[in-house]
Write an enzyme that holds these catalytic residues in place. Structure first.
Site, PDB file in Angstrom:
ATOM      1  N   TYR A  21     -12.530  -2.054  -3.639  1.00 56.76           N
ATOM      2  CA  TYR A  21     -13.018  -2.148  -2.260  1.00 56.76           C
ATOM      3  C   TYR A  21     -14.550  -2.059  -2.184  1.00 56.76           C
ATOM      4  O   TYR A  21     -15.083  -1.712  -1.130  1.00 56.76           O
ATOM      5  CB  TYR A  21     -12.378  -1.058  -1.398  1.00 56.76           C
ATOM      6  CG  TYR A  21     -10.976  -1.401  -0.925  1.00 56.76           C
ATOM      7  CD1 TYR A  21     -10.754  -2.485  -0.078  1.00 56.76           C
ATOM      8  CD2 TYR A  21      -9.870  -0.636  -1.296  1.00 56.76           C
ATOM      9  CE1 TYR A  21      -9.475  -2.810   0.380  1.00 56.76           C
ATOM     10  CE2 TYR A  21      -8.583  -0.950  -0.842  1.00 56.76           C
ATOM     11  CZ  TYR A  21      -8.402  -2.040  -0.003  1.00 56.76           C
ATOM     12  OH  TYR A  21      -7.143  -2.356   0.452  1.00 56.76           O
TER      13      TYR A  21
ATOM     14  N   HIS B 228      -2.269  -5.432   1.635  1.00 59.86           N
ATOM     15  CA  HIS B 228      -3.566  -6.095   1.478  1.00 59.86           C
ATOM     16  C   HIS B 228      -3.298  -7.533   1.065  1.00 59.86           C
ATOM     17  O   HIS B 228      -2.364  -7.788   0.297  1.00 59.86           O
ATOM     18  CB  HIS B 228      -4.398  -5.419   0.374  1.00 59.86           C
ATOM     19  CG  HIS B 228      -5.501  -6.306  -0.135  1.00 59.86           C
ATOM     20  ND1 HIS B 228      -6.712  -6.385   0.496  1.00 59.86           N
ATOM     21  CD2 HIS B 228      -5.547  -7.193  -1.170  1.00 59.86           C
ATOM     22  CE1 HIS B 228      -7.462  -7.287  -0.147  1.00 59.86           C
ATOM     23  NE2 HIS B 228      -6.767  -7.785  -1.159  1.00 59.86           N
TER      24      HIS B 228
ATOM     25  N   GLU C 108      -9.632 -10.826  -7.552  1.00 60.22           N
ATOM     26  CA  GLU C 108      -8.693  -9.717  -7.394  1.00 60.22           C
ATOM     27  C   GLU C 108      -7.519  -9.852  -8.365  1.00 60.22           C
ATOM     28  O   GLU C 108      -7.065  -8.861  -8.946  1.00 60.22           O
ATOM     29  CB  GLU C 108      -8.224  -9.645  -5.934  1.00 60.22           C
ATOM     30  CG  GLU C 108      -9.352  -9.234  -5.006  1.00 60.22           C
ATOM     31  CD  GLU C 108      -9.008  -9.312  -3.517  1.00 60.22           C
ATOM     32  OE1 GLU C 108      -9.896  -8.991  -2.702  1.00 60.22           O
ATOM     33  OE2 GLU C 108      -7.871  -9.677  -3.172  1.00 60.22           O
TER      34      GLU C 108
ATOM     35  N   LYS D  91       0.823  -1.219   0.000  1.00 62.13           N
ATOM     36  CA  LYS D  91       0.000   0.000   0.000  1.00 62.13           C
ATOM     37  C   LYS D  91       0.861   1.274   0.000  1.00 62.13           C
ATOM     38  O   LYS D  91       2.064   1.224   0.268  1.00 62.13           O
ATOM     39  CB  LYS D  91      -0.932  -0.030   1.219  1.00 62.13           C
ATOM     40  CG  LYS D  91      -1.967  -1.164   1.171  1.00 62.13           C
ATOM     41  CD  LYS D  91      -2.941  -1.065   2.345  1.00 62.13           C
ATOM     42  CE  LYS D  91      -4.003  -2.154   2.291  1.00 62.13           C
ATOM     43  NZ  LYS D  91      -4.989  -2.031   3.398  1.00 62.13           N
TER      44      LYS D  91
ATOM     45  N   ASN E  73      -2.055   0.372   6.716  1.00 62.65           N
ATOM     46  CA  ASN E  73      -1.506  -0.865   7.286  1.00 62.65           C
ATOM     47  C   ASN E  73      -0.662  -1.663   6.300  1.00 62.65           C
ATOM     48  O   ASN E  73      -0.558  -2.877   6.391  1.00 62.65           O
ATOM     49  CB  ASN E  73      -2.623  -1.700   7.924  1.00 62.65           C
ATOM     50  CG  ASN E  73      -3.697  -2.079   6.935  1.00 62.65           C
ATOM     51  OD1 ASN E  73      -3.611  -1.755   5.754  1.00 62.65           O
ATOM     52  ND2 ASN E  73      -4.714  -2.792   7.407  1.00 62.65           N
TER      53      ASN E  73
HETATM   54  P1  ATP Z   1      -7.094  -6.105   3.530  1.00 63.66           P
HETATM   55  O1  ATP Z   1      -8.471  -6.358   2.959  1.00 63.66           O
HETATM   56  O2  ATP Z   1      -6.517  -4.761   3.122  1.00 63.66           O
HETATM   57  O3  ATP Z   1      -6.154  -7.227   3.303  1.00 63.66           O
HETATM   58  P2  ATP Z   1      -8.102  -6.846   6.071  1.00 63.66           P
HETATM   59  O4  ATP Z   1      -8.808  -7.964   5.374  1.00 63.66           O
HETATM   60  O5  ATP Z   1      -7.209  -7.181   7.224  1.00 63.66           O
HETATM   61  O6  ATP Z   1      -7.206  -6.005   5.094  1.00 63.66           O
HETATM   62  P3  ATP Z   1     -10.635  -5.440   5.993  1.00 63.66           P
HETATM   63  O7  ATP Z   1     -11.581  -5.561   7.129  1.00 63.66           O
HETATM   64  O8  ATP Z   1     -10.908  -6.205   4.731  1.00 63.66           O
HETATM   65  O9  ATP Z   1      -9.168  -5.777   6.539  1.00 63.66           O
HETATM   66  O10 ATP Z   1     -10.491  -3.893   5.649  1.00 63.66           O
HETATM   67  C1  ATP Z   1      -9.900  -3.493   4.432  1.00 63.66           C
HETATM   68  C2  ATP Z   1      -8.989  -2.330   4.685  1.00 63.66           C
HETATM   69  O11 ATP Z   1      -9.772  -1.219   5.111  1.00 63.66           O
HETATM   70  C3  ATP Z   1      -7.973  -2.527   5.816  1.00 63.66           C
HETATM   71  O12 ATP Z   1      -6.804  -3.206   5.403  1.00 63.66           O
HETATM   72  C4  ATP Z   1      -7.670  -1.103   6.199  1.00 63.66           C
HETATM   73  O13 ATP Z   1      -6.742  -0.491   5.299  1.00 63.66           O
HETATM   74  C5  ATP Z   1      -9.025  -0.419   6.020  1.00 63.66           C
HETATM   75  N1  ATP Z   1      -9.754  -0.377   7.308  1.00 63.66           N
HETATM   76  C6  ATP Z   1     -10.324  -1.408   7.960  1.00 63.66           C
HETATM   77  N2  ATP Z   1     -10.885  -1.017   9.120  1.00 63.66           N
HETATM   78  C7  ATP Z   1     -10.658   0.329   9.195  1.00 63.66           C
HETATM   79  C8  ATP Z   1     -10.985   1.347  10.142  1.00 63.66           C
HETATM   80  N3  ATP Z   1     -11.666   1.050  11.249  1.00 63.66           N
HETATM   81  N4  ATP Z   1     -10.559   2.600   9.894  1.00 63.66           N
HETATM   82  C9  ATP Z   1      -9.876   2.914   8.759  1.00 63.66           C
HETATM   83  N5  ATP Z   1      -9.543   2.014   7.804  1.00 63.66           N
HETATM   84  C10 ATP Z   1      -9.912   0.736   8.026  1.00 63.66           C
HETATM   85 MG    MG Z   2      -9.977  -7.712   3.614  1.00 61.94          MG
END
Ligand code: ATP
Ligand code: MG
Length: 140
Positions: free
Chosen positions: A51, A117, A128, A11, A114
């Site tokens: 997303y 992804h 994807e 990212k 973070n």
């Molecule tokens: P990813 O899908 O990016 O691999 P993940 O599966 O661990 O991560 P998801 O719940 O799918 O997490 O959320 C997708 C992305 O949205 C997260 O990686 C993060 O960048 C963002 N995100 C999730 N929760 C929050 C939040 N509470 N505040 C801000 N951004 C968030």
């Molecule tokens: Mg996810």
């Protein structure tokens, strides 16, 4: 054990801090092969499609703005149980909860920024990968 492919993104918070090589080393140390990789700069519309599953979440707009703010690296990782193995290597979504040694423990700045992804299931991995890579770019 099955050989799988999963989709990964390094990212903007990580590309900005010159962490591509360190993150790729984590994948390779875990036995994941980077079988396709390119650097792109998404539009906000492209981030919104990617997303789309999160469209109703309160952080959706912030997430799309972040993901198109600077270049990212999109990748296909291959290996035994690649989908779950990659999620282990990444660590928990919120770096405060991520286990020691994981990418998010070492590099993530916040729950939003973070660093990586990774796909969460075989169906999403296939979708994807197909969104970002053509068959000609997947040479194994
Ligand atoms: P990813 O899908 O990016 O691999 P993940 O599966 O661990 O991560 P998801 O719940 O799918 O997490 O959320 C997708 C992305 O949205 C997260 O990686 C993060 O960048 C963002 N995100 C999730 N929760 C929050 C939040 N509470 N505040 C801000 N951004 C968030
Ligand atoms: Mg996810």
């Amino acid at each position: 054990m099955a050989i799988e492919r999963t989709f990964s993104i390094i990212k903007p918070d990580a590309t900005r801090r010159n962490l591509i090589g360190k993150i790729n080393a984590k994948f390779e140390e875990a036995g994941l092969r980077i079988v396709a990789q390119k650097r792109i700069h998404m539009t906000k519309a492209q981030a919104g499609v990617f997303y789309g599953v999160h469209a109703e979440r309160p952080f959706f707009d912030e997430l799309c703005e972040f993901m198109c703010s600077e270049p990212i690296v999109v990748q296909v990782l291959e290996g035994e149980n690649a989908i779950s193995k990659n999620r282990e290597v990444m660590g928990a979504t919120n770096p405060a909860d991520a286990a020691e040694g994981t990418i998010r423990f070492e590099f993530a700045k916040s729950v939003g920024e973070n660093s990586v992804h990774g796909s969460d299931a075989p169906e999403t991995a296939a979708e994807e990968i197909a969104y970002f890579f053509s068959g000609l770019e997947l040479v194994g």
